[in-house]
Design an enzyme around this catalytic site. Structure first.
Site, PDB file in Angstrom:
ATOM      1  CE  LYS A   3      -1.832   3.036   2.091  1.00 11.36           C
ATOM      2  NZ  LYS A   3      -1.602   4.463   1.716  1.00 11.36           N
TER       3      LYS A   3
ATOM      4  CB  SER B  89       4.005   9.707  11.206  1.00 11.86           C
ATOM      5  OG  SER B  89       2.769   9.025  11.136  1.00 11.86           O
TER       6      SER B  89
ATOM      7  CB  VAL C 169       0.616   5.988  11.100  1.00  9.40           C
ATOM      8  CG1 VAL C 169       0.075   4.762  10.376  1.00  9.40           C
ATOM      9  CG2 VAL C 169      -0.188   7.222  10.720  1.00  9.40           C
ATOM     10  N   GLY C 170       2.634   4.565  13.169  1.00 11.47           N
ATOM     11  CA  GLY C 170       3.405   3.374  13.545  1.00 11.47           C
ATOM     12  C   GLY C 170       2.993   2.813  14.897  1.00 11.47           C
TER      13      GLY C 170
ATOM     14  CD  GLU D 298      13.026   1.175  10.974  1.00 12.03           C
ATOM     15  OE1 GLU D 298      13.405   2.222  11.534  1.00 12.03           O
ATOM     16  OE2 GLU D 298      13.313   0.052  11.397  1.00 12.03           O
TER      17      GLU D 298
ATOM     18  CB  CYS E 135      13.033   9.258   8.512  1.00 13.14           C
ATOM     19  SG  CYS E 135      14.321   8.320   7.699  1.00 13.14           S
TER      20      CYS E 135
ATOM     21  CD  GLU F  85       9.365  13.309  12.008  1.00 13.57           C
ATOM     22  OE1 GLU F  85       8.226  12.821  12.081  1.00 13.57           O
ATOM     23  OE2 GLU F  85      10.321  12.727  11.445  1.00 13.57           O
TER      24      GLU F  85
HETATM   25  P1  NAD Z   1       2.384   8.635   7.534  1.00 16.96           P
HETATM   26  O1  NAD Z   1       2.556   7.912   8.814  1.00 16.96           O
HETATM   27  O2  NAD Z   1       1.388   9.706   7.463  1.00 16.96           O
HETATM   28  O3  NAD Z   1       2.004   7.588   6.358  1.00 16.96           O
HETATM   29  C1  NAD Z   1       2.806   6.457   6.093  1.00 16.96           C
HETATM   30  C2  NAD Z   1       1.940   5.393   5.433  1.00 16.96           C
HETATM   31  O4  NAD Z   1       0.984   4.949   6.398  1.00 16.96           O
HETATM   32  C3  NAD Z   1       1.155   5.892   4.224  1.00 16.96           C
HETATM   33  O5  NAD Z   1       1.099   4.884   3.242  1.00 16.96           O
HETATM   34  C4  NAD Z   1      -0.244   6.116   4.811  1.00 16.96           C
HETATM   35  O6  NAD Z   1      -1.272   6.003   3.855  1.00 16.96           O
HETATM   36  C5  NAD Z   1      -0.317   4.990   5.830  1.00 16.96           C
HETATM   37  N1  NAD Z   1      -1.300   5.183   6.916  1.00 16.96           N
HETATM   38  C6  NAD Z   1      -1.784   6.357   7.390  1.00 16.96           C
HETATM   39  N2  NAD Z   1      -2.713   6.105   8.363  1.00 16.96           N
HETATM   40  C7  NAD Z   1      -2.758   4.765   8.512  1.00 16.96           C
HETATM   41  C8  NAD Z   1      -3.508   3.888   9.368  1.00 16.96           C
HETATM   42  N3  NAD Z   1      -4.412   4.350  10.246  1.00 16.96           N
HETATM   43  N4  NAD Z   1      -3.287   2.555   9.280  1.00 16.96           N
HETATM   44  C9  NAD Z   1      -2.375   2.068   8.401  1.00 16.96           C
HETATM   45  N5  NAD Z   1      -1.676   2.841   7.537  1.00 16.96           N
HETATM   46  C10 NAD Z   1      -1.864   4.177   7.597  1.00 16.96           C
HETATM   47  O7  NAD Z   1       3.843   9.172   7.107  1.00 16.96           O
HETATM   48  P2  NAD Z   1       4.248  10.023   5.828  1.00 16.96           P
HETATM   49  O8  NAD Z   1       3.745  11.414   5.991  1.00 16.96           O
HETATM   50  O9  NAD Z   1       3.906   9.296   4.580  1.00 16.96           O
HETATM   51  O10 NAD Z   1       5.844   9.999   5.949  1.00 16.96           O
HETATM   52  C11 NAD Z   1       6.558  10.865   6.768  1.00 16.96           C
HETATM   53  C12 NAD Z   1       6.918  10.190   8.081  1.00 16.96           C
HETATM   54  O11 NAD Z   1       7.630   8.981   7.821  1.00 16.96           O
HETATM   55  C13 NAD Z   1       7.866  11.022   8.935  1.00 16.96           C
HETATM   56  O12 NAD Z   1       7.490  10.913  10.278  1.00 16.96           O
HETATM   57  C14 NAD Z   1       9.224  10.369   8.691  1.00 16.96           C
HETATM   58  O13 NAD Z   1      10.154  10.602   9.743  1.00 16.96           O
HETATM   59  C15 NAD Z   1       8.836   8.935   8.566  1.00 16.96           C
HETATM   60  N6  NAD Z   1       9.827   8.136   7.842  1.00 16.96           N
HETATM   61  C16 NAD Z   1      10.592   7.259   8.558  1.00 16.96           C
HETATM   62  C17 NAD Z   1      11.579   6.516   7.918  1.00 16.96           C
HETATM   63  C18 NAD Z   1      12.458   5.565   8.699  1.00 16.96           C
HETATM   64  O14 NAD Z   1      13.086   4.698   8.092  1.00 16.96           O
HETATM   65  N7  NAD Z   1      12.530   5.691  10.016  1.00 16.96           N
HETATM   66  C19 NAD Z   1      11.768   6.653   6.531  1.00 16.96           C
HETATM   67  C20 NAD Z   1      10.946   7.548   5.834  1.00 16.96           C
HETATM   68  C21 NAD Z   1       9.978   8.281   6.508  1.00 16.96           C
END
Ligand code: NAD
Length: 505
Positions: free
Chosen positions: A181, A235, A238-239, A257, A291, A393
């Site tokens: 996804k 983020s 969500v994680g 992550e 990130c 962040e």
């Molecule tokens: P996000 O958490 O908003 O979305 C990430 C993914 O999760 C997307 O595909 C989104 O559609 C999905 N998602 C959103 N809500 C969900 C739910 N309720 N259940 C399941 N999936 C859901 O993050 P973003 O804005 O796409 O990315 C930016 C964030 O990612 C920042 O916090 C950044 O630090 C982090 N990031 C971390 C790493 C790492 O390796 N640590 C790498 C890249 C980005």
């Protein structure tokens, strides 16, 4: 509009069981963050039924796929590598249009994804287990990895090609099947990647794609009862939701992550020219949307003023512009809420008593007015309890310079956030490198470098709110396999370990 911007409207499709499906009740738009009136495409907004179908397809494909020779699975990655090389320029163009990453950075990200594919191909012929001695001479003990089953891969927009490959490639080589996804901000690059998997010869059902928004398709996938592993990057908010869902399940594991408040630490013996370059790259490359981007630069008080002056002078010269403009240092923020978040934290820094050294914010000049562009906001802030801007962040060009007294104080400041992803120390003293290496909470540490930049044959992951101890890239194999013990008796009678009797009385 520069001619490199894409004019044709894409029409996205799910891939389920080898079928491209374009019948969708609901859709969402994919827009160009540098030209917000430019609708790049329309994509199906997947829901529970699409996720159910994709997971069922992955489940059916699992047993035949795990029985396929590992070498043959690996060779498909060789095909994939050649296809990525063929399409490199076009893939980079798609990415730059979708997420606003500079075209040369987008190319570098495609190359990073290619490296993951090449790495996985190379490991296919490597030993995959261990032979271990037994207490009983006639027994052979083996430690073997087995695939876990169906892996859900949920990915962010900021690395929409490399991050999916960090998780898809090791999962598939090990014999798992997957449902991807991609982020709703970057669906086309996700779909292009899956098309290349299909062209490379991965069988139907082995890789499936469901488009959609996070709290619909993403949520349905993360909570699905027939998913064995969720590989999530995004983020913390969500994680942590994904982790709770996994904890409620009897079988599901997850590798998460998440975000960070990474930092560069400039010591009193630092080469200040190198320190300024490392700090500028860490804070503002990719518009601060990595990130591992530095939200903080910790500077020894003896060199603070000299460093701050040189840093601010350099940051003020950076050019934030169209991703296809060769003179640009970085592009726009990805969307309206990304821009609003940066502006919110700029205001909050003022409320929290920051001494603003470079006043940034939305760029309203002619060529930037049509996109979500912002310039660097840099301030001095003392390390005090309760200051949110030095702990949370922001994910944009927003940076705190924080003075410290000595190395102990720097470590205390560095560790005083809920995150622990990346750390760079700038110093000419090897004893200091070791001290920071051992005392700071991070997943990726650097010396005399920016705190950004990864290579695929290393683990990539963090601690605290940045990760759950399951790094991705080369280390993902630990998350998508389980290690089994397998014992063979070569004697005609049974002998037990620890001297236990095998006699039936
Ligand atoms: P996000 O958490 O908003 O979305 C990430 C993914 O999760 C997307 O595909 C989104 O559609 C999905 N998602 C959103 N809500 C969900 C739910 N309720 N259940 C399941 N999936 C859901 O993050 P973003 O804005 O796409 O990315 C930016 C964030 O990612 C920042 O916090 C950044 O630090 C982090 N990031 C971390 C790493 C790492 O390796 N640590 C790498 C890249 C980005």
């Amino acid at each position: 509009m520069p001619k490199q911007h894409l004019q044709t409207a894409w029409k996205g499709r799910h891939l389920i069981d080898g079928q491209w499906l374009d019948v969708a009740r609901a859709t969402f738009e994919d827009r160009n963050p540098a030209r917000t009136d430019n609708v790049l495409g329309v994509f199906p907004r997947g829901g529970t039924a699409d996720v159910d179908a994709a997971v069922a397809a992955a489940r059916r494909a699992f047993v035949p796929w795990r029985r396929t020779s590992r070498i043959l699975r690996g060779e498909l990655f060789d095909n994939l590598a050649r296809l990525i090389q063929r399409d490199l320029d076009e893939l980079a163009r798609v990415m730059a249009c979708e997420n606003g990453k500079l075209i040369d950075e987008a190319r570098a990200e495609i190359v990073e994804g290619l490296h993951m594919v090449q790495y996985v191909f190379g490991t296919a012929r490597q030993p995959t287990g261990e032979v271990v001695a037994s207490e009983i001479e006639a027994k052979d003990l083996y430690v073997r990895r087995k695939p876990r089953g169906v892996v859900a891969v949920i990915t962010p927009w900021n690395f929409p090609f490399a991050v999916p490959l960090w998780m898809l490639a090791p999962s598939l080589l090990e014999g798992n099947t997957v449902v991807l996804k991609p982020s709703e901000e970057t669906p086309e690059i996700g779909e292009r990647l899956v098309r290349l998997f299909v062209e490379a010869g991965f069988p139907p059902g082995v890789i499936n794609l469901v488009h959609g928004v996070g709290d619909e398709a993403g949520d349905a996938l993360a909570r699905h009862q027939d998913v064995d592993v969720v590989c999530f990057t995004g983020s913390y908010s969500v994680g942590s939701h994904v982790r709770r869902l996994a904890a409620e399940s009897d079988r599901k594991t997850c590798a998460c992550e998440m975000g960070s408040k990474s930092a560069v630490i400039v010591c009193q013996d630092a080469n200040l020219e190198l320190a300024v370059q490392a700090a500028v790259l860490s804070a503002f490359k990719t518009t601060g949307q990595r990130c591992v981007s530095a939200g903080r630069v910790l500077v020894h008080e003896d060199v603070f003023d000299r460093f701050a002056e040189a840093f601010v002078d350099r940051a003020a010269m950076l050019r934030f512009a169209d991703p296809f403009d060769p003179s640009a240092f970085a592009g726009p923020l990805v969307n309206r809420s990304g821009l609003d978040k940066v502006l919110y934290y700029n205001d909050l820094a003022r409320e929290e008593g920051a001494n603003v050294l470079l006043d940034g914010g939305r760029i309203a000049s002619d060529d930037c007015a049509a996109g979500y562009f912002a310039s660097p906001f840099v301030y001095r802030q003392e390390h005090r309890p309760g200051v949110r801007t030095i702990r949370e962040e922001v994910f944009g060009p927003h940076l705190a310079l924080i003075p410290f007294r000595d190395d102990d104080h720097a470590v205390e400041i560095y560790n005083d956030t809920p995150y622990g992803l990346s750390m760079a120390v700038i110093s000419e003293d090897y004893r200091r490198w070791r001290y920071y290496r051992d005392e700071c909470d991070y997943g990726m540490g650097y010396v005399n470098l920016p705190c950004i930049g990864a290579e695929v044959h290393l683990p990539f992951g963090g601690v605290k709110r940045s990760g759950n101890g399951q790094p991705s890239a080369a280390a993902l194999v630990d998350a998508v396999t389980h290690r089994t013990a397998f014992t063979v008796n070569h004697a005609r009678e049974i002998a037990m370990a620890q001297g236990m009797s095998a006699e039936l009385k």
